[in-house]
Every structure is written in structure tokens, then in C-alpha cells.
Design a protein around this motif. Structure first.
Motif, PDB file in Angstrom:
ATOM      1  N   MET A   1       2.621  50.853  80.388  1.00  0.00           N
ATOM      2  CA  MET A   1       2.679  50.039  81.695  1.00  0.00           C
ATOM      3  C   MET A   1       3.468  51.554  81.833  1.00  0.00           C
ATOM      4  SD  MET A   1       1.938  49.421  84.860  1.00  0.00           S
ATOM      5  CE  MET A   1       0.653  47.729  83.936  1.00  0.00           C
ATOM      6  N   ASP A   2       3.384  51.836  83.152  1.00  0.00           N
ATOM      7  CA  ASP A   2       4.466  53.091  83.556  1.00  0.00           C
ATOM      8  C   ASP A   2       5.552  52.824  83.776  1.00  0.00           C
ATOM      9  OD1 ASP A   2       2.495  55.507  82.249  1.00  0.00           O
ATOM     10  OD2 ASP A   2       1.596  54.344  84.861  1.00  0.00           O
ATOM     11  N   CYS A   3       7.022  53.593  83.722  1.00  0.00           N
ATOM     12  CA  CYS A   3       8.055  52.725  84.204  1.00  0.00           C
ATOM     13  C   CYS A   3       8.824  53.686  85.238  1.00  0.00           C
ATOM     14  CB  CYS A   3       8.821  52.312  83.206  1.00  0.00           C
ATOM     15  SG  CYS A   3      10.696  51.880  83.376  1.00  0.00           S
ATOM     16  N   ILE A   4       9.463  52.645  85.969  1.00  0.00           N
ATOM     17  CA  ILE A   4      10.525  54.312  87.503  1.00  0.00           C
ATOM     18  C   ILE A   4      11.328  53.852  86.853  1.00  0.00           C
ATOM     19  CG2 ILE A   4      11.096  54.741  89.183  1.00  0.00           C
ATOM     20  CD1 ILE A   4       8.012  54.846  90.497  1.00  0.00           C
ATOM     21  N   HIS A   5      12.791  55.059  86.452  1.00  0.00           N
ATOM     22  CA  HIS A   5      13.881  54.753  86.575  1.00  0.00           C
ATOM     23  C   HIS A   5      14.862  54.988  88.015  1.00  0.00           C
ATOM     24  CE1 HIS A   5      14.345  53.609  82.018  1.00  0.00           C
ATOM     25  NE2 HIS A   5      13.031  53.488  82.365  1.00  0.00           N
ATOM     26  N   LEU A   6      15.367  54.246  88.040  1.00  0.00           N
ATOM     27  CA  LEU A   6      16.246  54.605  89.437  1.00  0.00           C
ATOM     28  C   LEU A   6      17.815  53.797  88.961  1.00  0.00           C
ATOM     29  CD1 LEU A   6      14.248  53.072  92.889  1.00  0.00           C
ATOM     30  CD2 LEU A   6      14.299  55.054  91.541  1.00  0.00           C
ATOM     31  N   THR A   7      18.994  55.072  88.778  1.00  0.00           N
ATOM     32  CA  THR A   7      20.391  54.718  87.742  1.00  0.00           C
ATOM     33  C   THR A   7      21.263  55.646  89.027  1.00  0.00           C
ATOM     34  OG1 THR A   7      19.894  57.052  86.599  1.00  0.00           O
ATOM     35  CG2 THR A   7      19.578  54.777  85.913  1.00  0.00           C
ATOM     36  N   GLY A   8      22.152  54.152  89.327  1.00  0.00           N
ATOM     37  CA  GLY A   8      23.620  54.899  89.914  1.00  0.00           C
ATOM     38  C   GLY A   8      23.684  54.404  90.935  1.00  0.00           C
ATOM     39  N   ILE A   9      22.809  53.665  91.346  1.00  0.00           N
ATOM     40  CA  ILE A   9      22.753  53.122  92.828  1.00  0.00           C
ATOM     41  C   ILE A   9      24.246  52.391  93.185  1.00  0.00           C
ATOM     42  CG2 ILE A   9      21.805  51.503  94.575  1.00  0.00           C
ATOM     43  CD1 ILE A   9      19.598  51.866  92.976  1.00  0.00           C
ATOM     44  N   ARG A  10      24.899  53.113  94.466  1.00  0.00           N
ATOM     45  CA  ARG A  10      26.388  52.736  94.755  1.00  0.00           C
ATOM     46  C   ARG A  10      26.523  52.167  96.020  1.00  0.00           C
ATOM     47  NH1 ARG A  10      31.232  53.316  93.198  1.00  0.00           N
ATOM     48  NH2 ARG A  10      32.123  53.190  95.165  1.00  0.00           N
ATOM     49  N   CYS A  11      26.728  51.086  95.744  1.00  0.00           N
ATOM     50  CA  CYS A  11      26.689  49.389  96.915  1.00  0.00           C
ATOM     51  C   CYS A  11      28.068  48.967  97.498  1.00  0.00           C
ATOM     52  CB  CYS A  11      25.684  48.521  96.754  1.00  0.00           C
ATOM     53  SG  CYS A  11      24.494  49.066  96.342  1.00  0.00           S
ATOM     54  N   TYR A  12      28.430  48.628  98.574  1.00  0.00           N
ATOM     55  CA  TYR A  12      29.535  47.692  99.059  1.00  0.00           C
ATOM     56  C   TYR A  12      29.131  46.900  99.472  1.00  0.00           C
ATOM     57  CZ  TYR A  12      34.464  47.364  99.453  1.00  0.00           C
ATOM     58  OH  TYR A  12      35.767  47.077  99.749  1.00  0.00           O
ATOM     59  N   GLY A  13      29.643  45.831  98.564  1.00  0.00           N
ATOM     60  CA  GLY A  13      29.046  44.197  99.002  1.00  0.00           C
ATOM     61  C   GLY A  13      30.400  43.273  98.951  1.00  0.00           C
ATOM     62  N   TYR A  14      29.856  42.207  99.188  1.00  0.00           N
ATOM     63  CA  TYR A  14      30.961  41.670  99.284  1.00  0.00           C
ATOM     64  C   TYR A  14      30.545  39.539  98.436  1.00  0.00           C
ATOM     65  CZ  TYR A  14      32.650  44.146 103.210  1.00  0.00           C
ATOM     66  OH  TYR A  14      32.668  44.737 103.852  1.00  0.00           O
ATOM     67  N   THR A  15      29.586  40.498  97.083  1.00  0.00           N
ATOM     68  CA  THR A  15      29.814  39.121  96.263  1.00  0.00           C
ATOM     69  C   THR A  15      30.845  38.860  95.750  1.00  0.00           C
ATOM     70  OG1 THR A  15      27.261  39.201  96.376  1.00  0.00           O
ATOM     71  CG2 THR A  15      27.837  37.667  94.473  1.00  0.00           C
ATOM     72  N   GLY A  16      31.223  37.405  94.726  1.00  0.00           N
ATOM     73  CA  GLY A  16      32.129  37.648  93.900  1.00  0.00           C
ATOM     74  C   GLY A  16      32.941  36.056  93.671  1.00  0.00           C
ATOM     75  N   TYR A  17      33.867  35.614  93.474  1.00  0.00           N
ATOM     76  CA  TYR A  17      34.153  34.109  92.712  1.00  0.00           C
ATOM     77  C   TYR A  17      35.845  33.871  94.120  1.00  0.00           C
ATOM     78  CZ  TYR A  17      35.490  29.831  91.235  1.00  0.00           C
ATOM     79  OH  TYR A  17      35.762  28.543  90.802  1.00  0.00           O
ATOM     80  N   LEU A  18      36.082  35.153  93.836  1.00  0.00           N
ATOM     81  CA  LEU A  18      36.841  35.378  94.969  1.00  0.00           C
ATOM     82  C   LEU A  18      37.446  34.774  96.132  1.00  0.00           C
ATOM     83  CD1 LEU A  18      39.514  36.968  92.227  1.00  0.00           C
ATOM     84  CD2 LEU A  18      39.307  34.465  92.145  1.00  0.00           C
ATOM     85  N   HIS A  19      38.061  34.478  96.730  1.00  0.00           N
ATOM     86  CA  HIS A  19      37.947  35.068  97.874  1.00  0.00           C
ATOM     87  C   HIS A  19      37.917  36.267  98.659  1.00  0.00           C
ATOM     88  CE1 HIS A  19      38.615  34.114 102.342  1.00  0.00           C
ATOM     89  NE2 HIS A  19      39.915  34.715 102.441  1.00  0.00           N
ATOM     90  N   GLU A  20      39.109  36.959  97.721  1.00  0.00           N
ATOM     91  CA  GLU A  20      39.059  38.080  98.505  1.00  0.00           C
ATOM     92  C   GLU A  20      38.109  39.044  98.478  1.00  0.00           C
ATOM     93  OE1 GLU A  20      43.656  36.276  97.415  1.00  0.00           O
ATOM     94  OE2 GLU A  20      41.168  36.311  96.484  1.00  0.00           O
ATOM     95  N   GLU A  21      37.916  38.333  97.169  1.00  0.00           N
ATOM     96  CA  GLU A  21      36.192  39.716  96.614  1.00  0.00           C
ATOM     97  C   GLU A  21      34.603  39.501  98.214  1.00  0.00           C
ATOM     98  OE1 GLU A  21      34.858  39.884  92.316  1.00  0.00           O
ATOM     99  OE2 GLU A  21      35.644  37.254  92.776  1.00  0.00           O
ATOM    100  N   GLN A  22      34.804  38.508  98.507  1.00  0.00           N
ATOM    101  CA  GLN A  22      34.003  38.395  99.257  1.00  0.00           C
ATOM    102  C   GLN A  22      34.055  38.370 101.159  1.00  0.00           C
ATOM    103  OE1 GLN A  22      32.421  34.064  99.610  1.00  0.00           O
ATOM    104  NE2 GLN A  22      32.042  33.712  97.576  1.00  0.00           N
TER     105      GLN A  22
END
Length: 122
Positions: A1-22
Motif C-alpha cells: 500500500m502507498d503512503c502520503i505523508h503530511l508533516t508540520g501542520i501547525r494549528c491553533y486550538g483550545y484542547t487541554g486539561y487546564l482551564h487556561e488552555e481551553q
């Protein structure tokens, strides 16, 4: 099977255990490997015969940006499942999501979680 690699995708998000992260958010980095058959596209040179990986990048960026989970594990699983659901040609995905600046005192490294999922896992 063939494979496409996508690397270094930078995104800003709000996932995290601490309230400040969200509330304040943080940067995430995503690397993904997509297994699919690209033999037809290799002959035809037509994007219709492969996966338009721009759609995968947009899907990842949108999920990171709009999700508010406590755990990175949930974000990683959600992205992997979405790729397998949305991308018919993809049979397996390996996904790594990293927090390059984890809010942990005296820790200068990054935290990464990697999952590998196949269509049969859905």
C-alpha cells in the motif's frame, strides 16, 4: 500500500486539561501518514485519481481550531476517525499531534500522542 505523508501542520486550538488552555489556546503540530492506493494517479496524473491532501489539511486545521477537549488523546482520536470517515480512499491513518509548549513547569520539551487506525476500527 502507498503512503502520503503530511508533516508540520501547525494549528491553533483550545484542547487541554487546564482551564487556561481551553480559554487562551495554544499551538499544536500535526503529522499524518495516509495509506491508500495511488497507482492509478501515478499513471493518469489526475488529482481525481488520488487524495487531494489539501482537504485533509483543512479538515485537521478545522478540528483543532473548533474542538474543546480536555485530553489530547480525544483530539487525536477525533481527527483520525474524521479522516477515515471523510476520505474514502484512505484505508489507514497514522497521526501524531504534539503540544510544542506544554504548560508544565520546568519542562521544555513537547508532548506528542500518536495513533494508528484503519477503516476496520470504525
Amino acid at each position: 500500500m502507498d503512503c502520503i505523508h503530511l508533516t508540520g501542520i501547525r494549528c491553533y486550538g483550545y484542547t487541554g486539561y487546564l482551564h487556561e488552555e481551553q480559554v487562551l489556546g495554544q499551538w499544536f503540530e500535526v503529522d499524518v501518514k495516509l495509506w491508500l492506493d495511488i497507482s492509478t494517479a501515478a499513471k493518469t496524473d489526475a488529482i481525481e485519481d488520488t487524495l487531494d491532501y489539501r482537504s485533509v489539511i483543512s479538515l485537521i486545521q478545522n478540528l483543532v481550531k473548533t474542538s474543546k477537549f480536555s485530553l489530547l488523546e480525544r483530539l487525536v482520536g477525533t481527527i483520525a476517525d474524521a479522516i477515515l470517515t471523510e476520505c474514502d480512499r484512505v484505508t489507514q491513518v497514522q497521526l501524531t499531534v504534539s503540544k510544542p509548549a506544554a504548560p508544565i513547569p520546568d519542562f521544555g520539551g513537547k508532548i506528542s500522542i500518536e495513533v494508528t487506525r484503519t477503516k476496520s476500527n470504525l
